[in-house]
Design a protein around this motif. Structure first.
Motif, PDB file in Angstrom:
ATOM      1  N   ILE A  30       0.842  -1.197   0.000  1.00  0.00           N
ATOM      2  CA  ILE A  30       0.000   0.000   0.000  1.00  0.00           C
ATOM      3  C   ILE A  30       0.876   1.246   0.000  1.00  0.00           C
TER       4      ILE A  30
ATOM      5  N   TYR B 153       1.404   5.826  -1.783  1.00  0.00           N
ATOM      6  CA  TYR B 153       2.212   6.979  -1.410  1.00  0.00           C
ATOM      7  C   TYR B 153       3.502   6.963  -2.211  1.00  0.00           C
TER       8      TYR B 153
ATOM      9  N   ALA C 168     -13.927   8.551  -4.842  1.00  0.00           N
ATOM     10  CA  ALA C 168     -14.122   8.359  -3.410  1.00  0.00           C
ATOM     11  C   ALA C 168     -13.652   9.584  -2.629  1.00  0.00           C
ATOM     12  N   LEU C 169     -12.506  10.138  -3.050  1.00  0.00           N
ATOM     13  CA  LEU C 169     -12.009  11.336  -2.365  1.00  0.00           C
ATOM     14  C   LEU C 169     -13.020  12.470  -2.488  1.00  0.00           C
TER      15      LEU C 169
ATOM     16  N   VAL D 106     -14.300  11.506   1.684  1.00  0.00           N
ATOM     17  CA  VAL D 106     -13.877  10.376   2.491  1.00  0.00           C
ATOM     18  C   VAL D 106     -12.379  10.526   2.733  1.00  0.00           C
ATOM     19  N   PRO D 107     -11.924  10.360   3.978  1.00  0.00           N
ATOM     20  CA  PRO D 107     -10.486  10.467   4.241  1.00  0.00           C
ATOM     21  C   PRO D 107      -9.710   9.462   3.412  1.00  0.00           C
ATOM     22  N   LYS D 108      -8.485   9.850   3.029  1.00  0.00           N
ATOM     23  CA  LYS D 108      -7.715   9.023   2.118  1.00  0.00           C
ATOM     24  C   LYS D 108      -7.495   7.613   2.644  1.00  0.00           C
ATOM     25  N   TYR D 109      -7.247   7.463   3.943  1.00  0.00           N
ATOM     26  CA  TYR D 109      -6.953   6.111   4.433  1.00  0.00           C
ATOM     27  C   TYR D 109      -8.175   5.217   4.302  1.00  0.00           C
ATOM     28  N   ARG D 110      -9.379   5.818   4.424  1.00  0.00           N
ATOM     29  CA  ARG D 110     -10.559   4.975   4.250  1.00  0.00           C
ATOM     30  C   ARG D 110     -10.803   4.676   2.780  1.00  0.00           C
TER      31      ARG D 110
ATOM     32  N   THR E 112      -8.461   4.180   0.700  1.00  0.00           N
ATOM     33  CA  THR E 112      -7.525   3.085   0.422  1.00  0.00           C
ATOM     34  C   THR E 112      -8.047   1.769   0.973  1.00  0.00           C
ATOM     35  N   LEU E 113      -8.466   1.792   2.243  1.00  0.00           N
ATOM     36  CA  LEU E 113      -8.842   0.541   2.898  1.00  0.00           C
ATOM     37  C   LEU E 113     -10.150  -0.029   2.376  1.00  0.00           C
ATOM     38  N   ARG E 114     -11.115   0.848   2.087  1.00  0.00           N
ATOM     39  CA  ARG E 114     -12.454   0.340   1.798  1.00  0.00           C
ATOM     40  C   ARG E 114     -12.752   0.272   0.309  1.00  0.00           C
ATOM     41  N   VAL E 115     -12.188   1.189  -0.471  1.00  0.00           N
ATOM     42  CA  VAL E 115     -12.516   1.220  -1.894  1.00  0.00           C
ATOM     43  C   VAL E 115     -11.395   0.615  -2.743  1.00  0.00           C
TER      44      VAL E 115
END
Lengths: 296, 250, 323
Positions: free
Chosen positions: A100, A105, A182-183, A187-191, A193-196
């Motif tokens: 990830i 990043y 999604a952004l 939605v916060p970036k970490y979510r 990444t994790l969810r989408v």
């Protein structure tokens, strides 16, 4: 007429090269066929209930009037699954997290270095990883050099860079427009990444994890100096533990008939598991590509 | 004057390349504004600055202020800003692993809403607003990507409406659609301005004329002219605007 | 309208909320995992060096050139194992690379599309067979085959070469080379195939339009274009052969000395480690010497892999730019 002759020679050469390429394919398929054939023929005779439920027998070669106990490899099957499970539980999340980092990043010289050396590490001999854990335990916990936890760590060290690279590759296949959508929803970036993103790349990530398990499931060299082997069923992390590859190595080179037979049976089971993992990974990969084509 | 959203001296870069320069523009509440201009003029970059999406591109940079209800969004949390300023993209981009329902519910779910009843309500309302409810109400569990292109784009509009934004940015939302699907979306935009402030980027001048009260013309990263849509098309003040709308370039 | 004009404040987040804390945490966590991968490599080198210290101190660089390995007299030298590793790897490349190239050419250029993917899978199955199973098969199938038929034939026809002279042992260096050749085929052929498929179609067409035959277009248009990628593939194969342990350990015969004959037992760096590491435990100098072999193995494998990756990356990177 010289031209004509040359043309004939060129065409013959063309044919010869095609045939040679075919011969090369055959040369690779013959050993594969021979390995599978031998393993199946010699291994299937010991595959029965005892094989899965008994532990290793006393060494014995048949002589007139003596019937050798066949025994089984229950201790090795349990050990292999425990080692596989534990090393995956340690290595896959860590590798995924590193993947990830590389994909989401991924800029700058540090990221380049991580990616490059992760690639390099996947090419390092597995015995080096085993030796590393052996030496590290030797320094830090000399009492536990030969233990299930040391074996699991040695295998996990192999898993991490491999999963980091495969999950990075699959995350990169997720189109940027998905991340932006999604952004843009706030939605916060970490979510994101994790969810989408992770869920969009899940087939690729699972494929990578399966291939990683196929890679370590047959590893022997690192286990010789860490897990060590154990004649009895053990599930203790601080004790030596048996594994199927170790059974094959130790029993194949022994002079006892019943041990040799078990080595072949273990080889058959191990090959089946490894091929099963590889084939499952391939099928997943194919499904992903098919889905992507429809979606596009 | 009560402008809902305003850009004040906004400049944006990709690396060292300046994409837009010193743009100041205001968008009225409950109106539709169009931004037109040839490709590469920076119109997409401008609206991506409005919801702080521009800065998510590597090496991208923004200067200036964007005021939402008079407050600079660059001094707020970008995530909170994007919740208030929704966006629809050029190409429909439903989340590939999610169903129609999950796509619309995504913004709320990802922000931690779990109450199924509340979600059901939001999904239905959003799909209705996006004029998609009747077409998908029996297939909410189907993958979002299985819909047709025009439906997918309306699904994306419903997804953007679900968190109840105040502003809706649309980046050439019809450029990948056929005329019939385009007409549907244009009708929809017309209805949406009752509740939202809509900003639409388009390269299609007829579209701007059909949906927007105000139109802005951009060229090479500069804002050339802003005016009432009719005014701008019939009596442009700038010669650049005139040559563009009469088709002399672009 | 006059707006407050504060250019400095643009990029600062003045009101960090819960979400930005989550972002910071997650970014730090994944960054730590990334750096851990890098740190792991350094850690391996350090830990091995510390464990090898007794041997490093006692023998210095002489360790690499001494042919004496005797735990009883505490004399340790790595030369026989370096020799065994280099020679088996060279044999593996000599036998395995041409076959791998042939497979890659067949799969990417000649095979009908319908059998391309199945064939790729089948060759990759060779990589799914565990090393220890190769060893088992080697002991029972390959050793009798090579020692019974191939080695006598080679001795008969090429017996004037010293390497083919002498007693034919069952487990020997030649067998190890053959088994390694089989084991590197999946790696070399897969990476070569990637390199060949990355060659733009117009390269093939350019050669064909000059009146080249299919083979000529492959040679001129494809192979020469992809040569650095192919070279990288060969280096990756070398890396695999270099560190391969189990199959070699089971068929090489495990003798700690250099023989001229390829039909005599030998030992490689990795097979010596696998055979002796447990025995060495408890004797500092002996253990240090074994670990030092591992250090040598790691450093050389690292070099080979760095070089190979650079070749492959550079090649695949440049073609991405061209397409």
């Amino acid at each position: 007429m010289i031209r004509f002759n040359r043309d004939v020679r060129r065409r013959i050469k063309d044919r010869v090269m095609v045939v040679l390429a075919l011969v090369c394919v055959a040369l690779a398929l013959i050993p594969l066929g021979s390995i599978l054939f031998t393993v199946i023929v010699r291994g299937s005779s010991v595959i029965n209930v005892d094989f899965f439920t008994q532990i290793q027998p006393t060494p014995c070669s048949p002589t007139p009037g003596v019937v050798c106990p066949q025994g089984g490899i229950a201790n090795a099957i349990i050990g292999t699954f425990l080692l596989l499970g534990l090393s995956s539980a340690i290595g896959i999340p860590l590798g995924l997290l590193a993947g990830i980092y590389l994909a989401e990043y991924g800029r700058g010289p540090l990221v380049f270095a991580v990616r490059f050396f992760a690639d390099v590490m996947t090419g390092l001999p597995s015995i080096v990883m085993g030796l590393f854990i052996f030496a590290a335990f030797q320094l830090l916990f000399p009492g536990f050099v030969f233990s299930a936890i040391a074996g699991s760590l040695a295998l996990a060290v192999i898993v991490v860079p491999f999963v980091a690279r495969t999950s990075e590759e699959s995350l990169r296949l997720v189109p940027g427009s998905i991340r932006e959508a999604a952004l843009a929803l706030g939605v916060p970036k970490y979510r994101v990444t994790l969810r989408v993103v992770l869920s969009s790349a899940r087939e690729g990530i699972v494929t990578g994890a399966l291939l990683a398990m196929a890679r370590i499931g047959g590893e022997t060299a690192p286990l010789i100096m860490t897990a060590l082997g154990n004649s009895f069923v053990s599930t203790r992390l601080d004790q030596p533990i048996q594994a199927m590859p170790l059974v094959i190595f130790n029993f194949a080179t022994s002079p006892y008939a019943n041990w040799n037979a078990l080595a072949w049976g273990t080889a058959l089971l191990l090959v089946l598991i490894m091929l099963g993992l590889s084939i499952a990974a391939r099928l997943l990969l194919r499904r992903r590509f098919r889905e992507r084509r429809i979606g596009a | 004057m009560t402008s809902k959203l305003a850009a004040d001296k906004v400049s944006a870069w990709y690396g060292t390349k300046k994409a837009i320069e010193d743009i100041s523009i205001e968008f009225e509440e409950h109106s539709t504004s169009a931004i037109i201009g040839p490709s590469g003029c920076g119109k997409s970059t401008l609206i991506r600055c409005l919801n702080r999406l521009h800065e998510t591109v590597p090496k991208a940079r923004v200067e200036g202020h964007v005021l939402l209800d008079g407050k600079d969004v660059y001094e707020d949390d970008p995530v909170a800003v994007r919740r208030r300023v929704g966006m629809v993209f050029q190409k429909a981009n439903p989340f590939p692993t999610m169903s129609v329902y999950d796509n619309v519910a995504a913004a709320l779910r990802l922000n931690g809403v779990r109450d199924r009843k509340a979600l059901d309500g939001v999904v239905k309302r959003s799909l209705e607003k996006a004029a998609l409810w009747d077409e998908v109400k029996d297939s909410l569990g189907k993958p979002g990507v299985s819909l047709s292109g025009g439906q997918q784009q309306r699904l994306c509009i419903a997804r953007a409406l679900a968190p109840e934004p105040e502003v809706l940015l649309m980046d050439e939302p019809c450029s990948a659609l056929d005329p019939i699907a385009t007409a549907k979306i244009e009708d929809l935009i017309f209805d949406l301005k009752k509740d939202y402030t809509v900003v639409i980027v388009t390269h299609n001048m007829q579209q701007a004329a059909r949906v927007a009260e105000t139109t802005a013309f951009m060229y090479l990263g500069h804002l050339i002219e802003v005016g009432a849509t009719r005014e701008l098309f019939e009596r442009p003040k700038e010669t650049l605007t005139e040559s563009y709308i009469t088709g002399r370039f672009g | 309208m006059a707006f407050p004009f504060r250019r400095g404040a643009r990029r600062a987040r003045l009101h960090p909320t819960g979400s930005s804390w989550g972002d910071t945490l997650f970014r730090a966590g994944s960054g730590a995992a990334g750096v851990a991968v890098l740190a792991l490599l350094g850690l391996i080198a350090i830990v091995l060096t510390v464990n090898a210290a007794p041997s490093l101190r006692t023998f210095g660089l002489g360790f690499l050139v001494s042919g004496e390995w005797n735990p009883v007299t505490n004399q340790f030298g790595a030369l026989p194992f370096i020799y065994g590793t280099l020679l088996t790897s060279a044999l593996a490349l000599l036998l395995g690379v041409p076959v791998s190239l042939g497979i890659a050419i067949f799969v990417s250029e000649l095979a009908p599309p319908s059998i391309r993917i199945p064939l790729t899978y089948v060759v990759e199955l060779l990589a799914a067979v565990p090393s220890v199973v190769y060893g088992l098969w080697g002991i029972y199938v390959l050793v009798p085959l090579l020692a019974g038929y191939v080695a006598p034939a080679l001795q008969g026809s090429l017996g004037f070469l010293p390497v083919f002279q002498g007693t034919i042992y069952g487990t020997n260096l030649f067998t190890a080379g053959v088994i390694l050749a089989i084991m590197i085929i999946p790696t070399v052929s897969a990476v070569t195939r990637d390199a060949l498929t990355a060659v733009p179609q117009n390269q093939r067409e350019a050669a064909l339009s000059l009146g080249a035959t299919r083979w000529e277009s492959i040679r001129i248009g494809v192979l020469s274009y992809a040569r650095s990628g192919i070279f990288g593939a060969v280096m990756l194969g070398l890396g695999r052969a270099f560190g391969e342990t189990m199959a070699v350990t089971m068929v090489i015969g495990n003798r700690n000395a250099i023989s001229v004959s390829w039909f005599a037992p030998a030992q490689t760096l990795s097979s010596l480690i696998a055979n002796n590491i447990r025995e060495a435990l408890g004797t500092d100098l002996y253990l240090g010497a074994v670990v030092e072999l591992g250090l040598v193995l790691m450093l050389v494998a690292l070099l080979i892999n760095v070089f190979a990756r650079l070749m492959v990356w550079r090649f695949l990177g440049t073609t991405e730019g061209l397409e």
